[in-house]
Motif scaffolding. Sequence first.
Motif, PDB file in Angstrom:
ATOM      1  N   ASP A  25      89.908   0.366  -6.273  1.00 29.54           N
ATOM      2  CA  ASP A  25      90.241  -0.693  -5.327  1.00 29.54           C
ATOM      3  C   ASP A  25      91.142  -0.205  -4.203  1.00 29.54           C
ATOM      4  OD1 ASP A  25      92.705  -0.375  -6.547  1.00 29.54           O
ATOM      5  OD2 ASP A  25      92.967  -2.492  -7.072  1.00 29.54           O
ATOM      6  N   ARG A  26      91.404   1.111  -4.166  1.00 33.11           N
ATOM      7  CA  ARG A  26      92.255   1.681  -3.120  1.00 33.11           C
ATOM      8  C   ARG A  26      91.810   3.108  -2.825  1.00 33.11           C
ATOM      9  NH1 ARG A  26      97.266   0.671  -6.897  1.00 33.11           N
ATOM     10  NH2 ARG A  26      95.821  -1.006  -7.364  1.00 33.11           N
ATOM     11  N   SER A  27      92.038   3.534  -1.603  1.00 35.44           N
ATOM     12  CA  SER A  27      91.613   4.870  -1.193  1.00 35.44           C
ATOM     13  C   SER A  27      92.562   5.408  -0.128  1.00 35.44           C
ATOM     14  CB  SER A  27      90.177   4.845  -0.655  1.00 35.44           C
ATOM     15  OG  SER A  27      90.075   3.973   0.462  1.00 35.44           O
ATOM     16  N   ILE A  28      92.398   6.697   0.170  1.00 40.97           N
ATOM     17  CA  ILE A  28      93.184   7.365   1.210  1.00 40.97           C
ATOM     18  C   ILE A  28      92.224   8.142   2.090  1.00 40.97           C
ATOM     19  CG2 ILE A  28      94.990   9.064   1.694  1.00 40.97           C
ATOM     20  CD1 ILE A  28      96.169   8.450  -1.056  1.00 40.97           C
ATOM     21  N   ASN A  29      92.420   8.072   3.399  1.00 43.98           N
ATOM     22  CA  ASN A  29      91.595   8.808   4.353  1.00 43.98           C
ATOM     23  C   ASN A  29      92.459   9.817   5.102  1.00 43.98           C
ATOM     24  OD1 ASN A  29      89.195   7.256   3.835  1.00 43.98           O
ATOM     25  ND2 ASN A  29      90.100   5.604   5.038  1.00 43.98           N
ATOM     26  N   PRO A  30      92.455  11.080   4.690  1.00 44.86           N
ATOM     27  CA  PRO A  30      93.245  12.092   5.405  1.00 44.86           C
ATOM     28  C   PRO A  30      92.748  12.350   6.824  1.00 44.86           C
ATOM     29  CG  PRO A  30      92.681  12.839   3.192  1.00 44.86           C
ATOM     30  CD  PRO A  30      91.841  11.630   3.478  1.00 44.86           C
ATOM     31  N   TYR A  31      91.440  12.096   7.060  1.00 46.12           N
ATOM     32  CA  TYR A  31      90.839  12.368   8.378  1.00 46.12           C
ATOM     33  C   TYR A  31      89.968  11.198   8.811  1.00 46.12           C
ATOM     34  CZ  TYR A  31      92.257  17.143   7.342  1.00 46.12           C
ATOM     35  OH  TYR A  31      93.006  18.256   7.031  1.00 46.12           O
ATOM     36  N   ARG A  32      89.771  11.094  10.110  1.00 41.90           N
ATOM     37  CA  ARG A  32      88.790  10.174  10.682  1.00 41.90           C
ATOM     38  C   ARG A  32      87.736  11.029  11.370  1.00 41.90           C
ATOM     39  NH1 ARG A  32      91.528   5.349  10.204  1.00 41.90           N
ATOM     40  NH2 ARG A  32      93.781   5.379  10.605  1.00 41.90           N
ATOM     41  N   GLY A  33      86.463  10.754  11.091  1.00 42.77           N
ATOM     42  CA  GLY A  33      85.397  11.629  11.545  1.00 42.77           C
ATOM     43  C   GLY A  33      85.217  12.781  10.577  1.00 42.77           C
ATOM     44  N   CYS A  34      84.096  13.492  10.709  1.00 39.16           N
ATOM     45  CA  CYS A  34      83.829  14.586   9.768  1.00 39.16           C
ATOM     46  C   CYS A  34      82.964  15.656  10.419  1.00 39.16           C
ATOM     47  CB  CYS A  34      83.141  14.068   8.510  1.00 39.16           C
ATOM     48  SG  CYS A  34      82.918  15.337   7.243  1.00 39.16           S
ATOM     49  N   GLU A  35      83.464  16.877  10.396  1.00 36.39           N
ATOM     50  CA  GLU A  35      82.767  17.983  11.057  1.00 36.39           C
ATOM     51  C   GLU A  35      81.523  18.429  10.309  1.00 36.39           C
ATOM     52  OE1 GLU A  35      83.776  22.233  13.270  1.00 36.39           O
ATOM     53  OE2 GLU A  35      85.259  21.320  11.936  1.00 36.39           O
ATOM     54  N   HIS A  36      81.345  18.018   9.069  1.00 39.42           N
ATOM     55  CA  HIS A  36      80.129  18.395   8.350  1.00 39.42           C
ATOM     56  C   HIS A  36      78.878  17.937   9.110  1.00 39.42           C
ATOM     57  CE1 HIS A  36      82.308  18.839   4.213  1.00 39.42           C
ATOM     58  NE2 HIS A  36      82.303  19.959   4.900  1.00 39.42           N
ATOM     59  N   GLY A  37      78.984  16.832   9.826  1.00 43.72           N
ATOM     60  CA  GLY A  37      77.893  16.395  10.698  1.00 43.72           C
ATOM     61  C   GLY A  37      76.666  15.873   9.987  1.00 43.72           C
ATOM     62  N   CYS A  38      76.807  15.372   8.766  1.00 44.14           N
ATOM     63  CA  CYS A  38      75.647  14.851   8.033  1.00 44.14           C
ATOM     64  C   CYS A  38      75.034  13.689   8.815  1.00 44.14           C
ATOM     65  CB  CYS A  38      76.066  14.391   6.645  1.00 44.14           C
ATOM     66  SG  CYS A  38      76.940  15.663   5.694  1.00 44.14           S
ATOM     67  N   ILE A  39      73.780  13.805   9.150  1.00 43.69           N
ATOM     68  CA  ILE A  39      73.147  12.804  10.004  1.00 43.69           C
ATOM     69  C   ILE A  39      73.054  11.456   9.307  1.00 43.69           C
ATOM     70  CG2 ILE A  39      70.803  13.428   9.261  1.00 43.69           C
ATOM     71  CD1 ILE A  39      72.006  12.169  12.746  1.00 43.69           C
ATOM     72  N   TYR A  40      73.019  11.447   7.984  1.00 45.40           N
ATOM     73  CA  TYR A  40      72.853  10.221   7.220  1.00 45.40           C
ATOM     74  C   TYR A  40      74.173   9.532   6.888  1.00 45.40           C
ATOM     75  CZ  TYR A  40      73.962  13.758   3.748  1.00 45.40           C
ATOM     76  OH  TYR A  40      74.562  14.785   3.062  1.00 45.40           O
ATOM     77  N   CYS A  41      75.300  10.052   7.324  1.00 45.97           N
ATOM     78  CA  CYS A  41      76.611   9.582   6.863  1.00 45.97           C
ATOM     79  C   CYS A  41      76.834   8.103   7.190  1.00 45.97           C
ATOM     80  CB  CYS A  41      77.732  10.417   7.468  1.00 45.97           C
ATOM     81  SG  CYS A  41      79.371   9.933   6.879  1.00 45.97           S
ATOM     82  N   PHE A  42      77.044   7.305   6.146  1.00 48.99           N
ATOM     83  CA  PHE A  42      77.243   5.871   6.342  1.00 48.99           C
ATOM     84  C   PHE A  42      78.574   5.550   7.021  1.00 48.99           C
ATOM     85  CE2 PHE A  42      79.253   6.769   2.283  1.00 48.99           C
ATOM     86  CZ  PHE A  42      80.422   6.030   2.344  1.00 48.99           C
TER      87      PHE A  42
END
Length: 363
Positions: A70-87
Amino acid sequence: MADATIPANLRLRARGAGSNASGRFERELRERFEDGWDIPEDARPLTTHVRLESPRSALVYNQSPDLYFDRSINPYRGCEHGCIYCFARPTHAYLGLSPGLDFETQLIARPGIGAVLDRELRRRAYAPAPIGIGTNTDPYQPCEVRYRVMREVLEVLAAFRHPVGITTKGTLVERDLDLLAPMAAQGLAGVGVSLTTLDPALSRRLEPRAPAPARRLETIRRLTQAGVPVRAMIAPVVPGLTDHELESLLAAAAEAGARNASYIALRLPREVAGLFRDWLEVHEPGKAAHVMGRVREMHGGQDYDPQFGARMKGRGIWADLLARRFAAAIRRLGLTAPRATLRCDLFRPPARPGDQLGLFDAL
């Protein structure tokens, strides 16, 4: 504002998206066109830029019945992996950036989040429960080598003896085995490694800056050997493109040491649908209509069904068949260990300089 069209001299080497249209919140759309007056420019590659953000909060809460946390942490916004399917691509629209190329080239790192997390975990009202990391963008993407934001978060969680579940494609998770292995031994940590295909050429096109499939399997092996429980996450399963690999992916993960597995069918929320359709027309034109047709069959005739319970698995005959294949494969391969139950009873804020020790701490 993002440019929807890409300059002719810009080389998109190892990038997932082929466009950079403005997000849905922008009122205007900017497009480049040749008017005959432009001075020719030398070809140059599209480079990655990282901006720094001073985080005001670390924990993000959710009420989704589809998730185990029910909780999470996001160290980054955006992602260099570049997965085209990324939701997660549509989240960049909230920043005034494009879910297309901006998502994989205009990144935001959040150094200092460890101190913020420390403060939040010390609140009297805080009740510990497993934290999910990597559920939006990958905490072990390439820029983590320089910014070490995930390392910062993990050091705090280890000091507090706080349970954490990590999802990643990144091999840099191996760097943190000095923290993860002791936490796993106490029942405080588990890692999910995402696998999409065993075909390195297809992987290079689908997820251009993510580690190769064989290298991810080696990460599963190294985590397992260190005593960290690993869940193989077959995600996304792309109908008509990667679904035939389901059993072979699970077999490879089992051989590498994964103890259990899960899967998620392809999700195409908001801008991701158009980006993925464009990708198919460029990289898999002969399969494009078949893939999208199967996707729509699994989502009630739409590119995406956002309803809880359906958004990750789909519905209908093809979704049911995929579920039965998965269940049969994990039984055969022994990938049926229950999800690791992460302990919350060990949670304890570490003492700070100047804190008064408790009666029994001084003995």
